[in-house]
Design a protein around this motif. Structure first.
Motif, short mmCIF file in Angstrom:
data_model
loop_
_atom_site.label_atom_id
_atom_site.label_comp_id
_atom_site.label_asym_id
_atom_site.label_seq_id
_atom_site.Cartn_x
_atom_site.Cartn_y
_atom_site.Cartn_z
N GLY A 1 0.82 -1.21 0.00
CA GLY A 1 0.00 0.00 0.00
C GLY A 1 0.85 1.26 0.00
N HIS A 2 0.27 2.34 0.51
CA HIS A 2 0.93 3.66 0.48
C HIS A 2 2.34 3.63 1.05
CE1 HIS A 2 2.10 7.62 1.88
NE2 HIS A 2 1.98 7.20 3.13
N TYR A 3 2.49 3.09 2.24
CA TYR A 3 3.80 3.24 2.89
C TYR A 3 4.89 2.45 2.16
CZ TYR A 3 6.96 4.57 6.61
OH TYR A 3 8.01 5.12 7.31
N ASP B 1 -9.38 5.57 0.33
CA ASP B 1 -8.89 4.26 -0.10
C ASP B 1 -8.62 3.33 1.07
OD1 ASP B 1 -9.04 5.06 -2.65
OD2 ASP B 1 -6.91 5.55 -2.86
N ASP B 2 -7.90 3.85 2.05
CA ASP B 2 -7.52 2.98 3.16
C ASP B 2 -8.61 3.01 4.24
OD1 ASP B 2 -6.85 5.59 3.53
OD2 ASP B 2 -4.95 5.22 4.53
N ALA B 3 -9.77 2.42 3.89
CA ALA B 3 -10.93 2.46 4.79
C ALA B 3 -10.68 1.71 6.09
CB ALA B 3 -12.15 1.89 4.07
N TYR C 1 -4.15 4.79 17.31
CA TYR C 1 -3.21 3.80 16.76
C TYR C 1 -2.31 4.43 15.69
CZ TYR C 1 -5.49 -0.52 18.55
OH TYR C 1 -5.96 -1.54 19.31
N ASP C 2 -2.90 5.28 14.86
CA ASP C 2 -2.17 5.79 13.70
C ASP C 2 -1.18 6.89 14.09
OD1 ASP C 2 -2.05 5.40 10.79
OD2 ASP C 2 -2.54 7.52 10.70
N MET C 3 -1.66 7.88 14.86
CA MET C 3 -0.85 9.06 15.16
C MET C 3 -0.54 9.22 16.65
SD MET C 3 -0.36 10.10 12.14
CE MET C 3 0.48 11.65 12.40
N PRO D 1 -2.42 -3.24 7.27
CA PRO D 1 -3.25 -2.73 8.36
C PRO D 1 -2.84 -3.38 9.69
CG PRO D 1 -4.60 -3.17 6.44
CD PRO D 1 -3.22 -3.68 6.12
N ASN D 2 -3.12 -2.68 10.78
CA ASN D 2 -2.52 -3.02 12.07
C ASN D 2 -2.93 -4.39 12.61
OD1 ASN D 2 -1.42 -0.47 11.88
ND2 ASN D 2 -3.16 0.49 12.93
N HIS D 3 -4.15 -4.85 12.31
CA HIS D 3 -4.59 -6.12 12.88
C HIS D 3 -3.81 -7.30 12.30
CE1 HIS D 3 -6.56 -6.29 9.01
NE2 HIS D 3 -7.13 -7.44 9.27
N LEU D 4 -3.11 -7.10 11.20
CA LEU D 4 -2.35 -8.19 10.58
C LEU D 4 -0.90 -8.25 11.05
CD1 LEU D 4 -3.77 -7.94 6.94
CD2 LEU D 4 -4.33 -9.64 8.70
N HIS D 5 -0.47 -7.24 11.80
CA HIS D 5 0.95 -7.20 12.18
C HIS D 5 1.35 -8.45 12.97
CE1 HIS D 5 1.28 -2.51 11.80
NE2 HIS D 5 0.91 -3.10 10.69
N LYS D 6 0.54 -8.78 13.99
CA LYS D 6 0.93 -9.93 14.82
C LYS D 6 0.89 -11.25 14.04
CE LYS D 6 -0.63 -13.08 18.24
NZ LYS D 6 -1.86 -13.60 18.81
P1 NAD Z 1 -2.56 1.31 3.00
O1 NAD Z 1 -4.01 1.12 3.21
O2 NAD Z 1 -2.11 2.30 1.99
O3 NAD Z 1 -1.89 -0.08 2.62
C1 NAD Z 1 -2.21 -1.26 3.30
C2 NAD Z 1 -1.91 -2.45 2.41
O4 NAD Z 1 -2.32 -3.65 3.08
C3 NAD Z 1 -2.67 -2.41 1.08
O5 NAD Z 1 -1.78 -2.75 0.05
C4 NAD Z 1 -3.75 -3.47 1.23
O6 NAD Z 1 -4.08 -4.09 0.00
C5 NAD Z 1 -3.09 -4.46 2.18
N1 NAD Z 1 -4.03 -5.28 2.94
C6 NAD Z 1 -3.83 -6.56 3.25
N2 NAD Z 1 -4.86 -7.05 3.97
C7 NAD Z 1 -5.73 -6.05 4.12
C8 NAD Z 1 -6.98 -5.93 4.80
N3 NAD Z 1 -7.52 -6.98 5.47
N4 NAD Z 1 -7.61 -4.74 4.76
C9 NAD Z 1 -7.06 -3.70 4.10
N5 NAD Z 1 -5.88 -3.74 3.46
C10 NAD Z 1 -5.21 -4.90 3.46
O7 NAD Z 1 -1.92 1.62 4.44
P2 NAD Z 1 -0.50 2.25 4.74
O8 NAD Z 1 -0.64 3.72 4.88
O9 NAD Z 1 0.51 1.72 3.80
O10 NAD Z 1 -0.22 1.69 6.20
C11 NAD Z 1 0.26 0.37 6.40
C12 NAD Z 1 0.98 0.29 7.75
O11 NAD Z 1 2.06 1.20 7.74
C13 NAD Z 1 0.12 0.66 8.96
O12 NAD Z 1 0.49 -0.13 10.05
C14 NAD Z 1 0.49 2.10 9.22
O13 NAD Z 1 0.32 2.49 10.58
C15 NAD Z 1 1.94 2.11 8.82
N6 NAD Z 1 2.39 3.44 8.35
C16 NAD Z 1 3.49 3.96 8.92
C17 NAD Z 1 3.95 5.20 8.52
C18 NAD Z 1 5.20 5.76 9.15
O14 NAD Z 1 5.48 6.93 8.90
N7 NAD Z 1 5.95 4.99 9.91
C19 NAD Z 1 3.27 5.91 7.53
C20 NAD Z 1 2.15 5.33 6.94
C21 NAD Z 1 1.71 4.09 7.37
#
Ligand code: NAD
Length: 375
Positions: free
Chosen positions: A48-50, A204-206, A219-221, A115-120
């Motif tokens: 995803g985004h990050y 997008d990231d609902a 959780y996010d900020m 997303p955070n619930h998948l980290h563990k």
């Molecule tokens: P995002 O929504 O842009 O990307 C999440 C990715 O996970 C997508 O590619 C999506 O397809 C995938 N995914 C897999 N299973 C999913 C599900 N069940 N539901 C939804 N998406 C699913 O999110 P993001 O902004 O990339 O954030 C991802 C992680 O990175 C989060 O834990 C967030 O806190 C962290 N993050 C950290 C920073 C930082 O500065 N350290 C910045 C942004 C995000």
């Protein structure tokens, strides 16, 4: 590596790097070839985004890492990713066959950015596959999950590092040192606000609005506020009082849009914090008995800068983007190569989650004071 990046390395870091290279020659972590000059093969988990906008470009700037693998539930993303970064088919996984990564010597570490619930659950699969785990913040949904991740990594003799990118940023590291040096005497009060405006229907990231997937501002900020309060004091908070001040209840159902919380530290230090998905917030200030120091922004991807009451200026770090994430991954790679602790190990993520657990409990009790569990 450009000359600019090289000049960003301090002499101490260079010496540390040499020492680590020596240590690595004597000991090779699980699944890692002996030569310390080899780059750590990193698989990005979640595209995803990050991963797309920060981690993958940052990997191109690293000295000790390379983008070796991809893990995704969206195969439609793969042609572009594989085309851009040259990742071979044999290093591409879905979430269902992710465990097969155990047989892949190209991949030393996985970076979980889902997303955070998948980290563990994903961290446990990676650890059991013998891969080092780098995991985004918040490390997990609660401290119990975080502790399970720490245990799984310890049991499998792999490293666990949390993506606290600020702990790799020079001005932040200066503030961390000042927690010990106390240049303005006793710390009295701290203020940390972190938030962003941008939530709208159809984002997008609902998942960031979904309680089951770890949504909400805290959780996010909020973790930036908690982590900053801990690294600026060098202390663990004792208790928290938190207030859910969500304004748009129609959009934020079951997750916090805005949370205000107060952390009580030893020595009567108090941290007042606000986190929000409804306001742009990015300030950190430490008030002491003989002065103050502050940064704004303090958790940006770049441009983090500040000043102190004695006229000190904390200039922003310059250099190629995204520099902070590249330095984070290089430091974490050196920790693997040298078998030293990463700067932000799993325990650091767990300590923040203990604060979040207590803050959520406090907010459910309309701000009642909740003591924070000790490790
Ligand atoms: P995002 O929504 O842009 O990307 C999440 C990715 O996970 C997508 O590619 C999506 O397809 C995938 N995914 C897999 N299973 C999913 C599900 N069940 N539901 C939804 N998406 C699913 O999110 P993001 O902004 O990339 O954030 C991802 C992680 O990175 C989060 O834990 C967030 O806190 C962290 N993050 C950290 C920073 C930082 O500065 N350290 C910045 C942004 C995000």
């Amino acid at each position: 590596m450009t000359g600019d990046r090289t000049s960003g390395w301090t002499r101490r870091q260079a010496l540390q790097s040499l020492a680590l290279a020596g240590a690595a020659a004597a000991w090779a972590p699980r699944g890692l070839a002996q030569a310390p000059s080899r780059r750590i093969g990193v698989a990005l988990v979640g595209l995803g985004h990050y991963s797309r906008d920060l981690l993958a470009p940052a990997l191109q700037l690293t000295k000790h890492c390379r983008l070796a693998g991809l893990v995704t539930g969206s195969p439609g993303k793969l042609p572009e990713w594989q085309g851009r970064y040259g990742v071979p088919d044999r290093n591409v996984y879905s979430y269902d066959d992710f465990h097969r990564i155990a047989d892949n010597p190209d991949i030393d570490a996985v970076y979980i950015a889902t997303p955070n619930h998948l980290h563990k659950p994903l961290a446990l699969v990676a650890a059991n596959a013998g891969k080092h785990v780098w995991c985004e913040k918040p490390m997990a949904m609660d401290a119990t999950e975080g502790e399970a991740m720490v245990k799984a990594c310890r049991d499998n003799k792999v490293q666990l590092a949390v993506g606290y990118r600020m702990q790799h940023e020079p001005n932040t590291r200066r503030f961390m040192a000042m927690a010990k040096e106390r240049p303005f005497g006793r710390i009295i009060k701290l203020r940390a606000d972190a938030g962003w405006w941008g939530w709208r229907d159809g984002a997008d990231d609902a998942w960031r609005l979904d309680p089951a997937r770890g949504g909400g501002a805290m959780y996010d900020m909020g973790v930036y506020c908690v982590n900053a309060a801990r690294y600026c004091t060098g202390l663990e908070p004792l208790a928290v009082s938190a207030f859910d001040e969500t304004a748009r209840r129609d959009l934020f159902k079951g997750v916090d849009e805005t949370m205000r919380f107060r952390l009580e530290f030893p020595d009567d230090i108090v941290a007042e914090c606000v986190t929000s998905f409804g306001r742009n917030l990015n300030t950190l200030q430490v008030d002491c008995e003989r002065g103050w120091y502050a940064m704004s922004p303090f958790q940006g991807y770049e441009g983090n800068a500040g000043r102190a009451s004695d006229g000190t200026v904390f200039e922003p770090q310059l250099g190629p983007r995204p520099r902070m994430q590249a330095e984070q991954m290089d430091q974490d790679a050196l920790a693997i190569l040298g078998n030293t602790a990463p700067r932000a190990p799993g325990e650091e993520g767990v300590a923040d989650l203990r604060v979040l657990d207590a803050a959520f409990a406090s907010a459910r009790g309309d701000g009642k004071r909740v003591e924070i569990a000790r490790g």
